[in-house]
Design a protein around this motif. Structure first.
Motif, PDB file in Angstrom:
ATOM      1  N   ASP A 123      74.650  41.973  23.764  1.00 48.73           N
ATOM      2  CA  ASP A 123      73.260  41.894  23.310  1.00 48.73           C
ATOM      3  C   ASP A 123      72.558  40.661  23.859  1.00 48.73           C
ATOM      4  O   ASP A 123      71.364  40.706  24.174  1.00 48.73           O
ATOM      5  CB  ASP A 123      73.209  41.890  21.778  1.00 48.73           C
ATOM      6  CG  ASP A 123      73.475  43.251  21.178  1.00 48.73           C
ATOM      7  OD1 ASP A 123      73.335  44.260  21.894  1.00 48.73           O
ATOM      8  OD2 ASP A 123      73.819  43.316  19.978  1.00 48.73           O
ATOM      9  N   ALA A 124      73.292  39.558  23.964  1.00 46.80           N
ATOM     10  CA  ALA A 124      72.701  38.349  24.545  1.00 46.80           C
ATOM     11  C   ALA A 124      72.349  38.573  26.012  1.00 46.80           C
ATOM     12  O   ALA A 124      71.323  38.081  26.503  1.00 46.80           O
ATOM     13  CB  ALA A 124      73.661  37.173  24.396  1.00 46.80           C
ATOM     14  N   ASN A 127      69.338  41.069  26.144  1.00 44.59           N
ATOM     15  CA  ASN A 127      68.182  40.610  25.355  1.00 44.59           C
ATOM     16  C   ASN A 127      67.753  41.695  24.363  1.00 44.59           C
ATOM     17  O   ASN A 127      66.598  42.106  24.314  1.00 44.59           O
ATOM     18  CB  ASN A 127      67.017  40.244  26.286  1.00 44.59           C
ATOM     19  CG  ASN A 127      65.960  39.382  25.609  1.00 44.59           C
ATOM     20  OD1 ASN A 127      66.207  38.768  24.572  1.00 44.59           O
ATOM     21  ND2 ASN A 127      64.781  39.342  26.198  1.00 44.59           N
ATOM     22  N   THR A 152      65.071  46.523  25.086  1.00 44.73           N
ATOM     23  CA  THR A 152      65.957  45.536  25.701  1.00 44.73           C
ATOM     24  C   THR A 152      65.368  45.087  27.045  1.00 44.73           C
ATOM     25  O   THR A 152      64.392  45.652  27.525  1.00 44.73           O
ATOM     26  CB  THR A 152      67.352  46.143  25.943  1.00 44.73           C
ATOM     27  OG1 THR A 152      67.195  47.410  26.615  1.00 44.73           O
ATOM     28  CG2 THR A 152      68.099  46.376  24.641  1.00 44.73           C
ATOM     29  N   LEU A 159      65.850  37.932  21.470  1.00 46.44           N
ATOM     30  CA  LEU A 159      67.081  38.406  20.843  1.00 46.44           C
ATOM     31  C   LEU A 159      66.930  38.475  19.323  1.00 46.44           C
ATOM     32  O   LEU A 159      66.664  37.476  18.659  1.00 46.44           O
ATOM     33  CB  LEU A 159      68.243  37.481  21.214  1.00 46.44           C
ATOM     34  CG  LEU A 159      69.626  37.867  20.671  1.00 46.44           C
ATOM     35  CD1 LEU A 159      70.054  39.239  21.180  1.00 46.44           C
ATOM     36  CD2 LEU A 159      70.659  36.808  21.038  1.00 46.44           C
TER      37      LEU A 159
END
Length: 233
Positions: A123-124, A127, A152, A159
């Motif tokens: 996810d990091a 984004n 995303t 985030l």
């Protein structure tokens, strides 16, 4: 036997229902190929609502881009996904995942699971602005996939996730190596990715990976935007 991706891309798609809680058209259906049936989710571009903060591209392209990065980066956290024509036009088609109902997501999402840690790092990278609890798909406590990756890859840091238990914690050597290999793979696949996200989004993707590598830690919540999606489930 055809691969799952071949099945998704080549099979005959039939819509049999709709997930009514979704804000955009999210259709349930069957994909048939060589007399084999596969349950799928189909999200046609024609059923998307415009988003003021995501003016470029569409949800379907970003969903597919998330799958591409998941595979390219060896995260393997997104169900098999393709972009293709369907009964309501081009859209994202993804294998339906039956979850383990014995896993209590309300408790599980807060744990130190290595599967959730992998999801948090993914996810990091992409984004993700919308990692809700309900977007986690536990096949078991030891295998977790994720869904709903339409918001995303924004070029600005946005985030928002429920998975903050690793905030500011150091990345492992293997995670750094994984990100380094992903950075190289992306640079060698720019043409494929630019068909899905914008040039600025691609530059921001590489910048996020570079920051993660050189800072060597998971990101921390920002005080400039909500750090948790609402509602969180």
């Amino acid at each position: 036997m055809k691969s799952v991706l071949d099945h998704l891309a080549q099979g005959e798609l039939e819509v049999t229902g709709r997930l009514v809680d979704a804000s955009n058209a999210t259709l349930y259906g069957q994909c048939s190929l060589d007399e084999n049936l596969m349950a799928v989710i189909y999200k046609p571009v024609a059923g998307e609502r415009p988003l003021w903060d995501f003016p470029d591209g569409n949800l379907a392209q970003r969903e597919y881009a998330a799958y591409v990065i998941s595979e390219m980066g060896k995260f393997h956290v997104v169900p098999p996904t393709v972009l293709r024509e369907g009964p309501f036009g081009i859209g994202m088609v993804q294998q339906w995942i039956d979850i383990d109902e014995s896993v209590d997501l309300a408790e599980f999402y807060r744990t130190d699971s290595s599967e959730l840690r992998k999801m948090a790092l993914f996810d990091a990278v992409i984004n993700n602005t919308d990692r809700k609890i309900g977007h986690l798909l536990p096949i078991s406590a030891d295998r977790v996939l994720g869904c709903d990756h339409g918001v995303t890859f924004h070029e600005e840091d946005k985030l928002r996730t429920v998975l903050w238990q690793w905030a500011d914690k150091p990345l492992s050597d293997s995670e750094i190596e994984q990100l380094t290999e992903l950075e190289s793979a992306i640079k060698n696949s720019t043409e494929e990715l630019l068909a899905l996200i914008t040039e600025n989004e691609l530059k921001a993707l590489l910048a996020r990976i570079n920051i993660l590598i050189h800072e060597g830690t998971f990101p921390s919540p920002s005080d400039e935007w909500p750090a948790v999606p609402w509602p969180p489930f």
